[in-house]
Enzyme design. Sequence first.
Site, short mmCIF file in Angstrom:
data_model
loop_
_atom_site.label_atom_id
_atom_site.label_comp_id
_atom_site.label_asym_id
_atom_site.label_seq_id
_atom_site.Cartn_x
_atom_site.Cartn_y
_atom_site.Cartn_z
N LYS A 1 0.84 -1.21 0.00
CA LYS A 1 0.00 0.00 0.00
C LYS A 1 0.87 1.26 0.00
CE LYS A 1 -3.56 2.37 2.64
NZ LYS A 1 -4.50 2.35 3.75
N LYS B 1 9.78 -0.56 14.10
CA LYS B 1 10.35 -0.20 12.79
C LYS B 1 11.41 0.88 12.95
CE LYS B 1 6.12 -0.41 9.98
NZ LYS B 1 5.27 0.41 9.12
N GLU C 1 -4.44 -6.62 15.12
CA GLU C 1 -3.93 -5.32 14.69
C GLU C 1 -5.06 -4.29 14.80
OE1 GLU C 1 -2.26 -4.35 10.56
OE2 GLU C 1 -0.42 -4.66 11.68
N GLY D 1 -4.81 -1.71 5.14
CA GLY D 1 -3.96 -2.83 4.70
C GLY D 1 -4.60 -4.18 4.94
N ARG D 2 -5.13 -4.37 6.16
CA ARG D 2 -5.70 -5.69 6.49
C ARG D 2 -7.09 -5.91 5.92
NH1 ARG D 2 -4.51 -2.50 10.63
NH2 ARG D 2 -6.11 -1.70 12.02
N HIS E 1 -3.67 -33.17 18.20
CA HIS E 1 -2.50 -33.96 18.58
C HIS E 1 -1.34 -33.06 18.99
CE1 HIS E 1 -4.39 -37.70 17.31
NE2 HIS E 1 -4.97 -36.94 16.40
N GLU F 1 10.51 -4.64 4.60
CA GLU F 1 10.59 -6.04 4.18
C GLU F 1 10.28 -6.17 2.70
OE1 GLU F 1 8.95 -4.83 6.76
OE2 GLU F 1 8.98 -6.19 8.49
O1 F6P Z 1 1.98 -4.24 9.96
C1 F6P Z 1 1.72 -2.91 9.66
C2 F6P Z 1 1.23 -2.73 8.27
O2 F6P Z 1 1.07 -1.37 8.06
C3 F6P Z 1 -0.06 -3.45 7.99
O3 F6P Z 1 -1.19 -2.81 8.44
C4 F6P Z 1 0.03 -3.61 6.52
O4 F6P Z 1 -0.88 -4.56 6.08
C5 F6P Z 1 1.46 -4.00 6.35
O5 F6P Z 1 2.14 -3.23 7.31
C6 F6P Z 1 2.04 -3.82 4.98
O6 F6P Z 1 2.03 -2.50 4.58
P1 F6P Z 1 2.23 -2.09 3.07
O7 F6P Z 1 1.13 -2.69 2.28
O8 F6P Z 1 2.20 -0.60 3.04
O9 F6P Z 1 3.56 -2.63 2.61
#
Ligand code: F6P
Length: 530
Positions: free
Chosen positions: A194, A494, A335, A249-250, A366, A200
């Site tokens: 987003k 972060k 979250e 995002g979620r 199990h 990452e």
């Molecule tokens: O974990 C924090 C967060 O902002 C989430 O809400 C989001 O889904 C994720 O990081 C990834 O963010 P982006 O889509 O901006 O890479």
Amino acid sequence: MTIETAWAAVRDRGEILKATSLRDLFAAGPDRAASFSFRDEDLVINFSKEKLDQAALDALLALARASDVEGLRDDVVAGEVVNVTEGRAVLHMALRGGAQPPASDDVEGALARFLAFAERVRSGEVAGAGGKITDVVNIGIGGSDLGPAMAARALRPDIDGPRLHFVSNVDGAHLADTVAALDPARTLVIVSSKTFTTLETMANARLARDWLGANAVGQMVAVSTKLDACADFGIPAERVFGFWDWVGGRYSLWSAIGLSLAIGIGAEGFRAFLAGAAAMDRHFCETPLESNLPVLLALVSIWRRNAMGWPTVALIPYDQRLERFAAYVQQLDMESNGKRVTREGAPVTVATGPVIWGEPGTNAQHSFFQLLHLGTDVVPVDFIAAARPRDADPAHHTLLLANCFAQGQALAFGRTASEVEAEMRAAGRSEAEIARLAPHRTFPGDRPSTTILFRGLDPFSLGRLIALFEHKVFVQGAIWGVNSYDQWGVELGKVLAGGLIPALRDRTEPPPGTDASTAGLIDNLKELSA
Ligand code: F6P
């Protein structure tokens, strides 16, 4: 009724029901299965094994009304800025036709565009340097990964396009292991973010670009709200699929973040997935609270958390293809509602989001079910199961569901010491052995569960199931008075990681003010990695 009075009524009823066992509740109300089962079409939720009664449900419904759940729901649908800390509307329902997007946003146009692209990949019209695309790698994390990754597993029988892979972790092993057997000339890489700044994702995107080599020019696409950042990364506008900041995002699986899934299941399948979610949106927006499935699911969750005081919930799908569903709901729920202040910034006065965790049954039986049955903590369980297998052996499905139902039975009713003793006596065991083993073999029971049952797992029912949990999370947040749509809790780590990177990478001193423990770990690291 004020919120305080409504909370007091819920707690008072909770005190009474803490002292009432599920065996007592079933003895007093033999029709509980019917009176605490609710359905919408082929989706049934059975709450009868929860430690509540009609008076408790009435108190919870009064709490929902006192908290103005319906008013807040209307605000969401109307596009009010309900995400007050980020100044945003929350309109993911618009992505499936259930709310109005801002007038300037062409939701259907954006959907049609990414679905058309998905079809062109599937047909081979969009190809790699080596020919038809055989594999798609989605690079993203959190909401830009969990939704499509979970749904791709859940809908495996529907995937008749390229194979789908998901890389999220900044651990380079994730990308390395994923691409090890793939052909860089026939792999499409989707960078899903987003913000297009997430550490990452951007690190993995750069690594993937290197792995693709010259193919990167034609075989990388991006999904983001930040079109300029995609261009800066080198992905031209015609291969960038946008969405909007009113999609959290979620909650973004329904947008172009679902592109990988759409390539796998095709445009028609993806539209059925959206239609399932839209059906739940309609149910949520139009059904009275008393029989509104997400509202009831949320109220039972509030009951467990705030009236009974149980801090965790096990989410156990009896469905191997829902193996990532608990991980998906973990982000959605934790979250959203892992919050310690209200929308106004005051400390909350009630416990908020519980810990959600789980694995598919029967595997979970199990591993950790021992603790659920005989441990010292009560862990409520949400069981999820499809009545029909999609393509698996029907006899296996019978075994699966018998186990699912049996676990709910065992948790609720247990096995008393006298039942154990009688059984052992009947089996001819000595009195000494009975006395020694009976305490170990006695199940206290009185442990609650909810069972969610539907006809079969397919794009429509999966979309509906996800939307059920989305709305449940909304209702819980509304009652707890928190903003379910921000996630400041991920920020501090972060920032601190950014400060530590030079010390770890360049073997320099940690930043001034670094605590002694972390400085010690950096020293250990320098020594061990030398
Ligand atoms: O974990 C924090 C967060 O902002 C989430 O809400 C989001 O889904 C994720 O990081 C990834 O963010 P982006 O889509 O901006 O890479």
